[in-house]
Design an enzyme around this catalytic site. Structure first.
Site, mmCIF file in Angstrom:
data_model
loop_
_atom_site.group_PDB
_atom_site.id
_atom_site.type_symbol
_atom_site.label_atom_id
_atom_site.label_comp_id
_atom_site.label_asym_id
_atom_site.label_seq_id
_atom_site.Cartn_x
_atom_site.Cartn_y
_atom_site.Cartn_z
ATOM 1 C CE LYS A 56 -3.996 -2.147 2.288
ATOM 2 N NZ LYS A 56 -4.812 -2.310 3.504
ATOM 3 C CD GLN A 100 -3.689 -3.900 6.623
ATOM 4 O OE1 GLN A 100 -3.863 -2.844 6.034
ATOM 5 N NE2 GLN A 100 -4.071 -5.058 6.093
ATOM 6 C CG ASP A 123 -9.748 0.367 5.383
ATOM 7 O OD1 ASP A 123 -9.548 -0.067 4.228
ATOM 8 O OD2 ASP A 123 -8.988 0.145 6.333
HETATM 9 N N1 GUN Z 1 -7.198 -6.534 6.346
HETATM 10 C C1 GUN Z 1 -7.654 -7.274 5.315
HETATM 11 N N2 GUN Z 1 -8.277 -6.500 4.399
HETATM 12 C C2 GUN Z 1 -8.229 -5.242 4.873
HETATM 13 C C3 GUN Z 1 -8.714 -3.995 4.370
HETATM 14 O O1 GUN Z 1 -9.335 -3.881 3.308
HETATM 15 N N3 GUN Z 1 -8.451 -2.911 5.148
HETATM 16 C C4 GUN Z 1 -7.794 -3.007 6.352
HETATM 17 N N4 GUN Z 1 -7.613 -1.891 7.044
HETATM 18 N N5 GUN Z 1 -7.348 -4.143 6.826
HETATM 19 C C5 GUN Z 1 -7.563 -5.261 6.098
#
Ligand code: GUN
Length: 289
Positions: A56, A100, A123
Site C-alpha cells: 500500500k 490494518q 477504508d
Molecule cells: N485486512 C484485510 N483487508 C483489509 C482492508 O481492506 N483494510 C484493512 N484496514 N485491513 C484489512
C-alpha cells in the site's frame, strides 16, 4: 495448465488503469496545495499485514500520496490507540487514516475504528460510512467491495436482475458488497457458515463471490455454467518445494472451464483493493477543500 486468457479477470490490469486516473487527480490536487497523506496504523507484527502495508505504501508513493507510519506494540491499550487516532484526526497533512486488520483481540476494534474521523475513513469501515452507504448517501465505500463490482462490470456492464451469491458475511467484504450489488439491482443471497445447502444455492448464481478464506471451498459443483466468479479469499500456504504460495477460495483449475470469467489468486481482487484505497484517499482529501 493452459488458461483461456479471455476468461481471466486480471485485477492488476484494471487496477493499473484506475491508478492512472487517480495519479492524475493526485497531481491536480497537489498543484492546488491540497495535502494527500494516509496514516497506516498497525498493531503488533502480523506478517501478512506487513506485506499488505508495504504494498500500500509503495503504491501510495508512486502516485504522490504521503505515508505516515504508525506501528504500535501488541500491548497497546484501546485508550492509547484512540488517543493517537484523535491526534491524527486533527492533522491537516493526514487526509486518510486506516487501521490494518486484524488487530489483537485485547483491543476493542469497533471503538478504535470508530475513533477515525469519518471524513478520513478511507477504508469506509466506520458506522457513519456504513450507515451512509446503506442509506445511499455520499460516503467513503469499502475498497474490496468496490473492486469486486468494478471487476464484475468489466465483464458485464448491466447486471440488473442477475442473481449474485456472496459467500461470507464479514463487515469488510460480504456485507458492504451485498449493498453495492443491491444498488446495481442484483438479487443478492449471502451464504455463511450456518447456511443450509450452500452448494445448491451457489450453483444458481450468475455472479459468485467467495470471501471466506477457505482454500478451494468453491469447487466445480458450486458453479453454474457461464457464471462470473470473483475470488476474494487469500490463504497463505507452503507448496511441496517449501515455497510460499497464496491459495484462493475457488478451485480455479477445475472451475475455469465452466465460467464466463474468473479472477486469479494472486493478481485478481488484491490489486483492486489497493487501487480503490488510493481513490478513496483522493475522494477524502476533496472533502477538506
Ligand atoms: N485486512 C484485510 N483487508 C483489509 C482492508 O481492506 N483494510 C484493512 N484496514 N485491513 C484489512
Amino acid at each position: 495448465m493452459e488458461v483461456a486468457n479471455n476468461k481471466l479477470l486480471k485485477g492488476a490490469d484494471l487496477a493499473a488503469k484506475l491508478l492512472m486516473q487517480v495519479a492524475k487527480d493526485a497531481k491536480d490536487l497537489k498543484s492546488k496545495d491540497v495535502p494527500l497523506g494516509i496514516a497506516f496504523i498497525s498493531i503488533g507484527e502480523d506478517p501478512a499485514s506487513k506485506v499488505y502495508l508495504t504494498r500500500k505504501r509503495k503504491i501510495a508513493a508512486s502516485i504522490g500520496i504521503e505515508s505516515i507510519d504508525c506501528n504500535f506494540n501488541e500491548n497497546t491499550s484501546t485508550e492509547k490507540l484512540i488517543y493517537e487516532i484523535e491526534e491524527l484526526n486533527k492533522r491537516k497533512d493526514v487526509t486518510g487514516i486506516l487501521v490494518q486488520l486484524p488487530i489483537p483481540k485485547s483491543i476493542d476494534s469497533f471503538k478504535a475504528i470508530n475513533a477515525i474521523d469519518p471524513k478520513k475513513d478511507v477504508d469506509g469501515f466506520t458506522v457513519e460510512n456504513i450507515g451512509r452507504l446503506i442509506t445511499k448517501q455520499k460516503c467513503l465505500v469499502p475498497c474490496t467491495p468496490q473492486g469486486c463490482v468494478a471487476l464484475i462490470k468489466s465483464v458485464e456492464q448491466n447486471i440488473s436482475g442477475a442473481h449474485a451469491v456472496i459467500i461470507g458475511r464479514s463487515h469488510i467484504v460480504g456485507r458492504p458488497l451485498s449493498e453495492l450489488l443491491l444498488q446495481e439491482n442484483c438479487s443478492v443471497t449471502v451464504l455463511h457458515s450456518r447456511s443450509k445447502k450452500p452448494e445448491e444455492i451457489a450453483r444458481t448464481a450468475d455472479i459468485l463471490i467467495s470471501a471466506v478464506g477457505e482454500p478451494k471451498l468453491v469447487h466445480e459443483g458450486w458453479v453454474k455454467p457461464g457464471a462470473i466468479v470473483i475470488d476474494v479469499g487469500i490463504t497463505r500456504a507452503v507448496d511441496e518445494n517449501g515455497k510460499k504460495k497464496l491459495i484462493g477460495d475457488v478451485d480455479f483449475e477445475n472451475v475455469i472451464n465452466k465460467v464466463k470469467a474468473i479472477t486469479p489468486v494472486p493478481g485478481g481482487v488484491g490489486p483492486m483493493t489497493i487501487a480503490y484505497l488510493m481513490k478513496n484517499t483522493i475522494d477524502a482529501a476533496k472533502l477538506f477543500i
